[in-house]
Enzyme design. Structure first.
Site, PDB file in Angstrom:
ATOM      1  N   ASP A 195      -0.085   9.100   1.463  1.00 40.27           N
ATOM      2  CA  ASP A 195       0.633  10.386   1.407  1.00 40.27           C
ATOM      3  C   ASP A 195       2.057  10.478   0.807  1.00 40.27           C
ATOM      4  O   ASP A 195       2.848   9.665   1.259  1.00 40.27           O
ATOM      5  CB  ASP A 195       0.648  11.273   2.583  1.00 40.27           C
ATOM      6  CG  ASP A 195      -0.519  11.015   3.434  1.00 40.27           C
ATOM      7  OD1 ASP A 195      -1.610  10.442   2.658  1.00 40.27           O
ATOM      8  OD2 ASP A 195      -0.788  11.282   4.431  1.00 40.27           O
ATOM      9  N   PHE A 202       3.610   8.377  10.709  1.00 39.70           N
ATOM     10  CA  PHE A 202       2.649   8.986   9.779  1.00 39.70           C
ATOM     11  C   PHE A 202       3.370   9.791   9.207  1.00 39.70           C
ATOM     12  O   PHE A 202       4.655  10.175   9.241  1.00 39.70           O
ATOM     13  CB  PHE A 202       1.478   9.617  10.706  1.00 39.70           C
ATOM     14  CG  PHE A 202       0.313   8.606  10.944  1.00 39.70           C
ATOM     15  CD1 PHE A 202       0.432   7.551  10.817  1.00 39.70           C
ATOM     16  CD2 PHE A 202      -0.855   9.403  11.324  1.00 39.70           C
ATOM     17  CE1 PHE A 202      -0.623   6.632  11.130  1.00 39.70           C
ATOM     18  CE2 PHE A 202      -2.001   8.513  11.776  1.00 39.70           C
ATOM     19  CZ  PHE A 202      -1.976   7.166  11.430  1.00 39.70           C
ATOM     20  N   GLN A 257       3.894   7.149   2.668  1.00 31.98           N
ATOM     21  CA  GLN A 257       3.130   6.223   3.632  1.00 31.98           C
ATOM     22  C   GLN A 257       3.060   4.883   3.037  1.00 31.98           C
ATOM     23  O   GLN A 257       2.437   4.882   1.916  1.00 31.98           O
ATOM     24  CB  GLN A 257       1.717   6.927   3.906  1.00 31.98           C
ATOM     25  CG  GLN A 257       1.777   8.072   4.657  1.00 31.98           C
ATOM     26  CD  GLN A 257       2.165   8.082   6.197  1.00 31.98           C
ATOM     27  OE1 GLN A 257       1.367   7.634   7.034  1.00 31.98           O
ATOM     28  NE2 GLN A 257       3.645   8.139   6.651  1.00 31.98           N
ATOM     29  N   ARG A 283      -0.409  16.285  13.634  1.00 31.71           N
ATOM     30  CA  ARG A 283       0.160  15.352  12.926  1.00 31.71           C
ATOM     31  C   ARG A 283       0.815  16.256  11.502  1.00 31.71           C
ATOM     32  O   ARG A 283       0.100  17.301  11.366  1.00 31.71           O
ATOM     33  CB  ARG A 283      -0.489  14.091  12.310  1.00 31.71           C
ATOM     34  CG  ARG A 283      -1.960  14.137  11.829  1.00 31.71           C
ATOM     35  CD  ARG A 283      -2.420  12.868  11.617  1.00 31.71           C
ATOM     36  NE  ARG A 283      -3.813  13.138  10.915  1.00 31.71           N
ATOM     37  CZ  ARG A 283      -4.894  12.981  11.658  1.00 31.71           C
ATOM     38  NH1 ARG A 283      -4.659  13.034  12.814  1.00 31.71           N
ATOM     39  NH2 ARG A 283      -5.959  13.052  10.780  1.00 31.71           N
ATOM     40  N   TRP A 318       0.851  -1.053  -0.110  1.00 28.48           N
ATOM     41  CA  TRP A 318      -0.047   0.031   0.010  1.00 28.48           C
ATOM     42  C   TRP A 318       0.866   1.160   0.097  1.00 28.48           C
ATOM     43  O   TRP A 318       1.992   1.398   0.709  1.00 28.48           O
ATOM     44  CB  TRP A 318      -1.024  -0.025   1.270  1.00 28.48           C
ATOM     45  CG  TRP A 318      -1.479   1.423   1.567  1.00 28.48           C
ATOM     46  CD1 TRP A 318      -0.819   2.312   2.182  1.00 28.48           C
ATOM     47  CD2 TRP A 318      -2.656   1.913   1.326  1.00 28.48           C
ATOM     48  NE1 TRP A 318      -1.825   3.183   2.682  1.00 28.48           N
ATOM     49  CE2 TRP A 318      -2.836   2.705   1.875  1.00 28.48           C
ATOM     50  CE3 TRP A 318      -3.784   1.095   0.148  1.00 28.48           C
ATOM     51  CZ2 TRP A 318      -4.340   3.648   1.697  1.00 28.48           C
ATOM     52  CZ3 TRP A 318      -5.098   1.954   0.294  1.00 28.48           C
ATOM     53  CH2 TRP A 318      -5.110   3.006   0.696  1.00 28.48           C
ATOM     54  N   MET A 319       0.264   2.303  -0.772  1.00 29.99           N
ATOM     55  CA  MET A 319       0.876   3.699  -0.781  1.00 29.99           C
ATOM     56  C   MET A 319      -0.147   4.622  -0.531  1.00 29.99           C
ATOM     57  O   MET A 319      -1.154   4.655  -1.150  1.00 29.99           O
ATOM     58  CB  MET A 319       1.628   3.915  -1.982  1.00 29.99           C
ATOM     59  CG  MET A 319       1.967   5.338  -2.320  1.00 29.99           C
ATOM     60  SD  MET A 319       2.679   5.620  -3.952  1.00 29.99           S
ATOM     61  CE  MET A 319       4.319   5.070  -4.050  1.00 29.99           C
TER      62      MET A 319
HETATM   63  N1  DQQ Z   1      -2.536   9.730   6.236  1.00 31.44           N
HETATM   64  C1  DQQ Z   1      -3.204  11.133   6.630  1.00 31.44           C
HETATM   65  C2  DQQ Z   1      -2.450  11.908   7.375  1.00 31.44           C
HETATM   66  C3  DQQ Z   1      -1.572  10.740   8.162  1.00 31.44           C
HETATM   67  C4  DQQ Z   1      -1.604   9.930   7.237  1.00 31.44           C
HETATM   68  C5  DQQ Z   1      -3.826  11.741   5.373  1.00 31.44           C
HETATM   69  C6  DQQ Z   1      -1.508   8.355   7.944  1.00 31.44           C
HETATM   70  O1  DQQ Z   1      -3.039  12.812   8.107  1.00 31.44           O
HETATM   71  O2  DQQ Z   1      -0.468  11.119   8.781  1.00 31.44           O
HETATM   72  O3  DQQ Z   1      -4.022  11.009   4.203  1.00 31.44           O
HETATM   73  O4  DQQ Z   1      -1.354   7.156   6.753  1.00 31.44           O
END
Ligand code: DQQ
Length: 496
Positions: free
Chosen positions: A17, A77, A33, A136, A14-15
């Site tokens: 942000d 994150f 991510q 975050r 998975w991908m």
């Molecule tokens: N994805 C969110 C962010 C968080 C991350 C936005 C978690 O707020 O840090 O898509 O995967």
């Protein structure tokens, strides 16, 4: 389902942000991510890819894993990167059972990273009204020798709602922090505050100066759709041009408070992140996906991809986006036609494909509608699957319609009315419609009017759905149509 050629996608799993987008050590780094174990969101890792030209990417080993107390709950994150003293630093959000705090990691070789043991922006440094439950996505930038970051999160307004009984309002804010060494931080002030439905927060805030203009970017969750047809996706990505006061920690938006401009009007665009190239260009990349949608590539063991990186400029009071110019190095086999009249439906010899870059200028003359059908299935007849992009002159809007696509995508959240059709305002100053379309197997990125408007949408079509047609409801003059095939990007290289 075919994997996109041009756009970064995970080697497997998975991908979401984009994270840590930076040019460092002579090459671009794009972290993201990542769940390496399944094509679904899970405890977050940071995937890592590098590129010399923003088009050909090489996957490197995972950069950050959830392997400490501070990221032990939901993982590492989103965050960003900066260079200091020849080392690459990552500032990211660790999600532990205690909440969300900002963590630092550093690397001498740009490949393996060591984490600081404790948060650098922890509980003691929460912004006023903020809790550690939602805090975050720190985005770093440097100005006059100091480091700054913007962080998204929740906000509980101090005073009860005027005239009413005290009610628990769950707002959101983007906070500014400052540091001299990336380790000791201090809170400066709130750049943006608001209240979003369902306690949504501004995710993935970003700040960049483009052509001398301060631009704040954020991804607000659940932003309600407006009368202009903006914000139709479950979550949106917006920008606010304005003036940043770093001393006082204030951002004054040009449009006034509470006004957001949608950064992209398509179905799949989120969590945009910017960086500045060595030659000074402002660059941006975003996750080309929206939350809570069916993801057909799951069956192949991967899910999620990026947009092609874009160059930003600020002209005429608005942000403009266009694919990075490096893409043009891969243009091959240009086909097209110029200066002809179209009345009804036509295809142009050689203009077909599903990995290509199309430039088109049309004089609308007296017509009220002009458009293209893309990703058309082979064969004849009006019922072949395709995706349609059309300009509706009466309503001054560009309409992207994937309701006839070969593979339908469904919205899995009742907060979203549907995800087949998106409409974006596009007011032409004369009769000339200028379009640039980037087709990359399972996606379409549209740039109109020199990038003043963009629409980014996933389109899943079998490999042989390469037909392209033009249509109009009355004669229009096609001033120029050029289709560049894209070749030489090659196959992906995986970690050794
Ligand atoms: N994805 C969110 C962010 C968080 C991350 C936005 C978690 O707020 O840090 O898509 O995967």
């Amino acid at each position: 389902m075919t994997r996109p050629v041009l756009r970064l996608k995970p080697p497997t799993g998975w991908m979401n942000d984009p994270n840590g987008f930076i040019h460092s050590g002579g090459r671009y780094h794009l972290f993201y991510q990542h769940n390496p174990y399944a094509p679904r969101w899970g405890r977050m890792h940071w995937g890592h890819a590098v590129s010399d030209d923003l088009i050909r990417w090489e996957h490197l080993p995972v950069a950050l894993r959830p392997d400490s107390f501070w990221d032990g709950a939901l993982g590492c994150f989103s965050g960003s990167a900066i260079e200091r003293g020849g080392e690459l630093y990552l500032l990211y959000t660790g999600v532990s059972i205690l909440g969300q705090y900002q963590m630092l990691a550093r690397s001498g070789d740009g490949v393996s990273f060591s984490k600081r043991r404790r948060p650098v922006i922890g509980r003691r440094l929460l912004p006023p009204g903020g809790s550690g439950r939602a805090f975050r996505d720190p985005k770093l930038f440097e100005r006059d020798g100091a480091f700054y970051c913007v962080v998204g999160g929740d906000w509980k307004p101090e005073a009860p709602a005027a005239g009413g009984r005290s009610r628990a309002v769950r707002g959101t804010q983007v906070s500014l922090y400052r540091s001299d060494d990336l380790v000791e931080w201090r809170y400066v002030g709130p750049l943006l505050r608001g209240v979003l439905p369902d306690g949504g927060v501004f995710e993935c805030p970003d700040y960049i100066r483009v052509d001398g203009k301060d631009v704040l970017i954020a991804s607000p969750m659940h932003l309600p759709r407006n009368d202009e047809g903006e914000f139709e996706n479950l979550h949106s990505t917006v920008y606010l041009p304005g003036a940043l006061d770093l001393e006082r920690g204030l951002f004054e938006p040009d449009d006034g408070p509470g006004v957001y401009r949608e950064l992209d009007g398509g179905t799949d665009f989120y969590a945009a992140q910017t960086t500045t190239a060595p030659d000074g260009r402002a660059l941006m990349v975003a996750w080309m996906q929206m939350w809570k949608r069916t993801m057909p590539t799951e069956a192949e063991g991967w899910a999620g991809a990026m947009t092609v990186p874009r160059e930003l400029s600020y002209e005429g009071g608005r942000l403009r986006q266009r694919p990075v110019r490096e893409l043009e190095r891969y243009w091959a086999d240009t086909a097209g036609a110029a200066d002809f009249v179209l009345d009804g439906t036509a295809s142009v010899p050689g203009v077909r494909g599903n990995v290509c870059d199309i430039e088109l200028t049309v004089d609308m003359m007296g017509a009220s509608e002009f458009g293209l059908r893309l990703f058309i299935a082979p064969g004849d007849g009006p019922d072949r699957s395709c995706v349609t992009l059309r300009y509706d002159r009466k309503n001054a809007s560009l309409v992207l319609d994937r309701s006839r696509a070969a593979v339908r995508i469904a919205s899995l959240d009742k907060g979203e009315a549907g995800c087949d059709v998106r409409t974006t305002r596009l007011k032409l100053s004369g009769a000339l419609l200028r379009l640039r379309l980037l087709l990359d197997r399972n996606g379409l990125e549209v740039f109109a009017d020199g990038g003043a408007v963009s629409m980014t949408s996933l389109v899943y079509a079998p490999e042989d759905h390469t037909g392209i047609e033009l249509f109009s409801d009355a004669p229009v003059r096609v001033v120029e149509l050029r289709r560049h095939a894209i070749e030489g990007v090659g196959t992906e290289r995986s970690p050794r």
